[in-house]
Design an enzyme around this catalytic site. Structure first.
Site, short mmCIF file in Angstrom:
data_model
loop_
_atom_site.label_atom_id
_atom_site.label_comp_id
_atom_site.label_asym_id
_atom_site.label_seq_id
_atom_site.Cartn_x
_atom_site.Cartn_y
_atom_site.Cartn_z
N SER A 106 0.70 4.86 -7.59
CA SER A 106 -0.66 4.60 -7.11
C SER A 106 -1.42 3.54 -7.91
CB SER A 106 -1.46 5.90 -7.10
OG SER A 106 -1.02 6.70 -6.04
N LYS A 112 -2.20 0.48 -6.08
CA LYS A 112 -3.29 0.44 -5.10
C LYS A 112 -4.43 -0.49 -5.55
CE LYS A 112 -2.21 5.07 -3.39
NZ LYS A 112 -2.43 6.50 -3.51
N TYR A 170 4.87 -0.27 1.83
CA TYR A 170 4.11 0.59 0.91
C TYR A 170 5.03 1.19 -0.16
CZ TYR A 170 1.41 4.65 -0.68
OH TYR A 170 0.78 5.59 -1.46
N TYR A 177 -8.09 10.27 -9.03
CA TYR A 177 -8.14 11.22 -7.92
C TYR A 177 -9.25 12.25 -8.11
CZ TYR A 177 -4.16 8.74 -6.49
OH TYR A 177 -3.37 7.72 -6.12
N VAL A 212 1.79 8.73 -9.96
CA VAL A 212 2.59 9.94 -10.15
C VAL A 212 3.86 9.73 -10.98
CG1 VAL A 212 1.86 11.37 -8.19
CG2 VAL A 212 3.64 9.67 -7.86
O1 DON Z 1 2.27 7.71 -1.79
C1 DON Z 1 2.75 8.37 -2.69
O2 DON Z 1 2.84 9.59 -2.59
C2 DON Z 1 3.20 7.70 -3.97
N1 DON Z 1 3.96 6.53 -3.71
C3 DON Z 1 2.04 7.34 -4.84
C4 DON Z 1 1.18 8.51 -5.16
C5 DON Z 1 0.53 8.47 -6.47
O3 DON Z 1 0.92 7.81 -7.41
C6 DON Z 1 -0.61 9.36 -6.62
N2 DON Z 1 -0.96 9.53 -8.00
N3 DON Z 1 -1.43 10.04 -8.79
#
Ligand code: DON
Length: 309
Positions: free
Chosen positions: A65, A68, A193, A245, A263
């Site tokens: 994330s 992003k 993505y 978040y 994540v």
């Molecule tokens: O879309 C997803 O689930 C992952 N590629 C990224 C999510 C993420 O890193 C959320 N983080 N804390």
């Protein structure tokens, strides 16, 4: 007062490492489950070119994330803020990053912000280019410029593993397509993505990217203006309001720096006008943020009075 040695950083790492046992490595993307839960690393990049780092600094990890923020910056430059904010909102949600709930209860179904998955998918949809490959290459090149490192690539295993299991992100995308927020082929969007999320770097690279945001889009070490100060300001504001978040409020109170987590266990911080910081610790708390990484940043912030509030 500033941190001015890797030894100082190492003492923070040793203390925070005790926290890794209380979290869990993400495994909903199977390839991420291979990470070592006890890893912990930090790097700081100052605008005068000096950097310090400590811990497992040789490890590379996928941005997840954190990407992003980078895609948002590029899309804001490509399309302008008016176009972007007609399609994605500016408000925190208080929901988990992959929640579909608010999309269904709000009309129109415009995602509330670009840091939740629904909003990030809309941002990725807006990346300009002739094909998925072309759009991804533009994003990768921009990331390499921010980190000043042309060796940065993406991890094919992690991208493939997420592509095969991204059923929730497909659901969000189909929902957005049904409501005419996006109009591209969902498989192509998920391909782009998942590659974006799999862009891979180490903590020092991440600290350098954080420094660019901290310095209002300017790279003081090359003299290049990589994004406008306005784009950097918008990104940093989202990092404060939604970057961690549904723990963003607590993070703002306890640490008080613009930051974005992923994540895989990465956290990018941008201490305005001071330095960039990159952290990696794959053991996560229940909200998906690096458990030891957040602890490490809290100690750093308290010791060096980094809170901007
Ligand atoms: O879309 C997803 O689930 C992952 N590629 C990224 C999510 C993420 O890193 C959320 N983080 N804390």
């Amino acid at each position: 007062m500033q941190c001015r040695s890797s030894e100082e950083l190492m003492s923070f790492v040793q203390e925070a490492k005790t926290m890794t046992q209380y979290g869990k490595v993400a495994n909903y993307i199977p390839a991420l489950g291979k990470a070592h839960p006890n890893d912990l690393a930090i790097a700081i990049q100052y605008p005068d070119g000096i950097s310090f780092s400590a811990g497992d600094i040789q490890k590379r990890f996928t941005l997840q994330s954190i990407s992003k923020v980078i895609s948002l910056a590029l899309v804001l430059m490509d399309r302008g803020s008016e176009y972007v904010f007609e399609r994605v909102g500016m408000e925190p949600t208080g929901d988990p990053f992959n929640s579909i709930a608010k999309l269904e209860t709000m009309a129109p179904s415009k995602p509330l912000n670009p840091m939740i998955n629904a909003g990030a998918l809309v941002v990725t949809h807006m990346l300009v280019g002739q094909s998925v490959e072309d759009r991804f290459q533009r994003l990768l090149t921009f990331t390499q410029e921010l980190a000043n490192d042309t060796t940065i690539g993406y991890c094919k295993d992690v991208a493939q593993s997420e592509f095969e299991t991204a059923h929730l992100n497909r659901s969000l995308s189909y929902f957005l397509k049904q409501h005419q927020i996006i109009d591209e082929d969902v498989e192509e969007l998920i391909d782009l993505y998942t590659k974006q999320c799999a862009i891979e770097m180490n903590t020092l690279n991440l600290a350098r990217v954080g420094m660019i945001f901290a310095m209002d889009g300017n790279d003081p070490l090359t003299g290049k203006q990589l994004m406008s100060a306005d784009v950097a300001r918008i990104c940093k504001t989202f990092m404060v309001t939604c970057g961690m978040y549904n723990a963003s409020g607590e993070f703002a109170i306890k640490i008080g720096i613009p930051a974005k987590s992923g994540v895989s266990g990465g956290i990018m911080g941008a201490v305005p006008c001071k330095f960039g910081v990159g952290v990696f610790g794959p053991s996560l708390d229940e909200k998906g943020n690096s458990i030891a990484g957040v602890h490490l940043l809290e100690s750093l912030s308290k010791t060096y009075h980094l809170s901007m509030f």
